[in-house]
Motif scaffolding. Sequence first.
Motif, PDB file in Angstrom:
ATOM      1  N   LEU A  88     -12.585  -2.158 -13.811  1.00  0.00           N
ATOM      2  CA  LEU A  88     -11.548  -2.283 -12.790  1.00  0.00           C
ATOM      3  C   LEU A  88     -12.162  -2.325 -11.407  1.00  0.00           C
ATOM      4  CD1 LEU A  88      -8.610  -2.249 -11.867  1.00  0.00           C
ATOM      5  CD2 LEU A  88      -8.667   0.248 -11.990  1.00  0.00           C
ATOM      6  N   SER A  89     -13.175  -1.480 -11.183  1.00  0.00           N
ATOM      7  CA  SER A  89     -13.835  -1.470  -9.882  1.00  0.00           C
ATOM      8  C   SER A  89     -14.519  -2.808  -9.605  1.00  0.00           C
ATOM      9  CB  SER A  89     -14.855  -0.330  -9.843  1.00  0.00           C
ATOM     10  OG  SER A  89     -15.545  -0.325  -8.609  1.00  0.00           O
ATOM     11  N   ALA A  90     -15.133  -3.381 -10.669  1.00  0.00           N
ATOM     12  CA  ALA A  90     -15.797  -4.678 -10.495  1.00  0.00           C
ATOM     13  C   ALA A  90     -14.791  -5.770 -10.153  1.00  0.00           C
ATOM     14  CB  ALA A  90     -16.580  -5.046 -11.769  1.00  0.00           C
ATOM     15  N   ARG A  91     -13.644  -5.740 -10.866  1.00  0.00           N
ATOM     16  CA  ARG A  91     -12.617  -6.747 -10.568  1.00  0.00           C
ATOM     17  C   ARG A  91     -12.061  -6.574  -9.155  1.00  0.00           C
ATOM     18  NH1 ARG A  91     -11.094  -5.717 -16.035  1.00  0.00           N
ATOM     19  NH2 ARG A  91      -9.497  -4.252 -15.336  1.00  0.00           N
ATOM     20  N   THR A  92     -11.949  -5.325  -8.718  1.00  0.00           N
ATOM     21  CA  THR A  92     -11.466  -5.068  -7.354  1.00  0.00           C
ATOM     22  C   THR A  92     -12.431  -5.624  -6.319  1.00  0.00           C
ATOM     23  OG1 THR A  92     -10.335  -3.060  -8.118  1.00  0.00           O
ATOM     24  CG2 THR A  92     -10.750  -3.266  -5.752  1.00  0.00           C
ATOM     25  N   ARG A  93     -13.731  -5.406  -6.585  1.00  0.00           N
ATOM     26  CA  ARG A  93     -14.737  -5.937  -5.658  1.00  0.00           C
ATOM     27  C   ARG A  93     -14.720  -7.468  -5.640  1.00  0.00           C
ATOM     28  NH1 ARG A  93     -17.874  -1.733  -7.920  1.00  0.00           N
ATOM     29  NH2 ARG A  93     -18.914  -3.226  -9.297  1.00  0.00           N
ATOM     30  N   GLU A  94     -14.537  -8.062  -6.842  1.00  0.00           N
ATOM     31  CA  GLU A  94     -14.475  -9.521  -6.900  1.00  0.00           C
ATOM     32  C   GLU A  94     -13.285 -10.054  -6.122  1.00  0.00           C
ATOM     33  OE1 GLU A  94     -14.385 -10.360 -11.021  1.00  0.00           O
ATOM     34  OE2 GLU A  94     -16.515  -9.923 -11.359  1.00  0.00           O
ATOM     35  N   ALA A  95     -12.129  -9.371  -6.271  1.00  0.00           N
ATOM     36  CA  ALA A  95     -10.935  -9.814  -5.546  1.00  0.00           C
ATOM     37  C   ALA A  95     -11.139  -9.678  -4.044  1.00  0.00           C
ATOM     38  CB  ALA A  95      -9.733  -8.995  -5.996  1.00  0.00           C
ATOM     39  N   ALA A  96     -11.742  -8.569  -3.627  1.00  0.00           N
ATOM     40  CA  ALA A  96     -11.991  -8.370  -2.204  1.00  0.00           C
ATOM     41  C   ALA A  96     -12.951  -9.424  -1.671  1.00  0.00           C
ATOM     42  CB  ALA A  96     -12.558  -6.973  -1.963  1.00  0.00           C
ATOM     43  N   SER A  97     -13.961  -9.762  -2.486  1.00  0.00           N
ATOM     44  CA  SER A  97     -14.918 -10.786  -2.075  1.00  0.00           C
ATOM     45  C   SER A  97     -14.241 -12.145  -1.947  1.00  0.00           C
ATOM     46  CB  SER A  97     -16.065 -10.855  -3.089  1.00  0.00           C
ATOM     47  OG  SER A  97     -16.980 -11.872  -2.742  1.00  0.00           O
ATOM     48  N   ALA A  98     -13.315 -12.417  -2.906  1.00  0.00           N
ATOM     49  CA  ALA A  98     -12.599 -13.694  -2.832  1.00  0.00           C
ATOM     50  C   ALA A  98     -11.742 -13.764  -1.572  1.00  0.00           C
ATOM     51  CB  ALA A  98     -11.731 -13.867  -4.080  1.00  0.00           C
ATOM     52  N   ARG A  99     -11.077 -12.624  -1.257  1.00  0.00           N
ATOM     53  CA  ARG A  99     -10.261 -12.610  -0.038  1.00  0.00           C
ATOM     54  C   ARG A  99     -11.129 -12.807   1.204  1.00  0.00           C
ATOM     55  NH1 ARG A  99      -7.584  -8.437  -2.883  1.00  0.00           N
ATOM     56  NH2 ARG A  99      -8.773  -6.842  -1.756  1.00  0.00           N
ATOM     57  N   ALA A 100     -12.295 -12.183   1.163  1.00  0.00           N
ATOM     58  CA  ALA A 100     -13.210 -12.337   2.297  1.00  0.00           C
ATOM     59  C   ALA A 100     -13.666 -13.784   2.431  1.00  0.00           C
ATOM     60  CB  ALA A 100     -14.404 -11.406   2.132  1.00  0.00           C
ATOM     61  N   ASP A 101     -13.962 -14.429   1.274  1.00  0.00           N
ATOM     62  CA  ASP A 101     -14.384 -15.837   1.321  1.00  0.00           C
ATOM     63  C   ASP A 101     -13.274 -16.724   1.886  1.00  0.00           C
ATOM     64  OD1 ASP A 101     -16.792 -15.114   0.284  1.00  0.00           O
ATOM     65  OD2 ASP A 101     -16.305 -15.662  -1.790  1.00  0.00           O
ATOM     66  N   ALA A 102     -12.036 -16.448   1.442  1.00  0.00           N
ATOM     67  CA  ALA A 102     -10.906 -17.237   1.936  1.00  0.00           C
ATOM     68  C   ALA A 102     -10.724 -17.029   3.436  1.00  0.00           C
ATOM     69  CB  ALA A 102      -9.631 -16.857   1.187  1.00  0.00           C
ATOM     70  N   SER A 103     -10.846 -15.772   3.841  1.00  0.00           N
ATOM     71  CA  SER A 103     -10.713 -15.476   5.266  1.00  0.00           C
ATOM     72  C   SER A 103     -11.808 -16.174   6.066  1.00  0.00           C
ATOM     73  CB  SER A 103     -10.777 -13.960   5.478  1.00  0.00           C
ATOM     74  OG  SER A 103     -10.713 -13.647   6.849  1.00  0.00           O
ATOM     75  N   SER A 104     -13.038 -16.152   5.501  1.00  0.00           N
ATOM     76  CA  SER A 104     -14.138 -16.818   6.182  1.00  0.00           C
ATOM     77  C   SER A 104     -13.910 -18.322   6.276  1.00  0.00           C
ATOM     78  CB  SER A 104     -15.445 -16.524   5.443  1.00  0.00           C
ATOM     79  OG  SER A 104     -16.529 -17.189   6.058  1.00  0.00           O
ATOM     80  N   ALA A 105     -13.336 -18.908   5.187  1.00  0.00           N
ATOM     81  CA  ALA A 105     -13.056 -20.347   5.207  1.00  0.00           C
ATOM     82  C   ALA A 105     -12.011 -20.683   6.281  1.00  0.00           C
ATOM     83  CB  ALA A 105     -12.565 -20.804   3.838  1.00  0.00           C
ATOM     84  N   ARG A 106     -10.980 -19.815   6.354  1.00  0.00           N
ATOM     85  CA  ARG A 106      -9.967 -20.066   7.384  1.00  0.00           C
ATOM     86  C   ARG A 106     -10.570 -19.949   8.777  1.00  0.00           C
ATOM     87  NH1 ARG A 106      -6.855 -17.017   3.728  1.00  0.00           N
ATOM     88  NH2 ARG A 106      -7.243 -15.099   4.935  1.00  0.00           N
ATOM     89  N   SER A 107     -11.437 -18.948   8.915  1.00  0.00           N
ATOM     90  CA  SER A 107     -12.089 -18.784  10.216  1.00  0.00           C
ATOM     91  C   SER A 107     -12.953 -20.004  10.565  1.00  0.00           C
ATOM     92  CB  SER A 107     -12.952 -17.524  10.201  1.00  0.00           C
ATOM     93  OG  SER A 107     -12.156 -16.376  10.041  1.00  0.00           O
ATOM     94  N   ASP A 108     -13.656 -20.541   9.536  1.00  0.00           N
ATOM     95  CA  ASP A 108     -14.478 -21.738   9.769  1.00  0.00           C
ATOM     96  C   ASP A 108     -13.615 -22.920  10.191  1.00  0.00           C
ATOM     97  OD1 ASP A 108     -16.699 -20.285   9.143  1.00  0.00           O
ATOM     98  OD2 ASP A 108     -16.853 -21.019   7.066  1.00  0.00           O
ATOM     99  N   ALA A 109     -12.457 -23.069   9.527  1.00  0.00           N
ATOM    100  CA  ALA A 109     -11.568 -24.181   9.880  1.00  0.00           C
ATOM    101  C   ALA A 109     -11.052 -24.032  11.313  1.00  0.00           C
ATOM    102  CB  ALA A 109     -10.395 -24.248   8.904  1.00  0.00           C
TER     103      ALA A 109
END
Length: 320
Positions: free
Chosen positions: A117-138
Amino acid sequence: MKPVTYVTNNLLSLSLATALLTGCAAAPKSPDGASNVRQQLTQLQADVQLAVLAPLAIKDAEQAVLLAEQPEKNTALAAHRVVMAERKVSMASTQAQTRQLELQRDALSQKRDDVRLSARTREAASARADASSARSDAEFARSQASDARADASSARLAESAAAGRETAALSAATTARQQAAVSAATTADLRAQIAELNARPTDRGLVVTLGDVLFDTGRANLKNGSSNHLNKLALFLNAYPERTAQIEGHTDDVGSDAANMLLSQRRADTVKAFLVQQGIAASRLDASGKGEAQPLVANVAAEARAQNRRVEVIIANTLE
């Protein structure tokens, strides 16, 4: 005639004395091996971690050892009783050890699930961070396009604003990861403590069953060395002060209704007093005696009656 009578009386007295001496010499004693079986049972009962895991089997073994310790002239029957007592003690020890291994296995399984569960939580947080970074790049790209049409001063201002938004997004992602980790750790800790108490979830809350190993037959005082499970219960209630507990005493059908009701109330009060001594507020605890009115199983045999002699602690306000 008197000498004959005198001799006859002496012979009768001698015969009677001989018979008494023979009877005393042949008086039965505790069978061979009974003391060794008693020692094995005592060692098992002294292990508080194992004793609470197989209370019924230990109770059955205790009865078998008592029977094996009784003097018996029939040596074959005495030997058979000793063998049966050894088997009962061995079965009780095996059952307790098996239950202990099952609890350890369940705890390891839960730990593995928590890690996943902790690993999946970290993966989800990383995905959100990647999405946020992509939006910031745009946004930064759009800002650069706008800067190309503006003067150098406007370009510097836009770049500064984009950097601020990126910092805020990274901070939000970090906060989300920390909150997820705290939530997962809290849930894992609660589950581990519930497993330690060997509690079962019901519609009324978590039910912790304390068998009759806490008390001697017909008494309401705690046995020496029987407080290990109660200490775990106290630790749990201290860790979760928002939870209340209903303490219910139960008996078998041996004795009168009035006597059983009084005994069950006294045992519930004893458990409550112990928890209060451990720092649990008395206002969070309610003790009541149910007597023989709510058996788990029909009172048709000694083993069934042992199951019905219990104290149940119902912990309210549980979390899923």
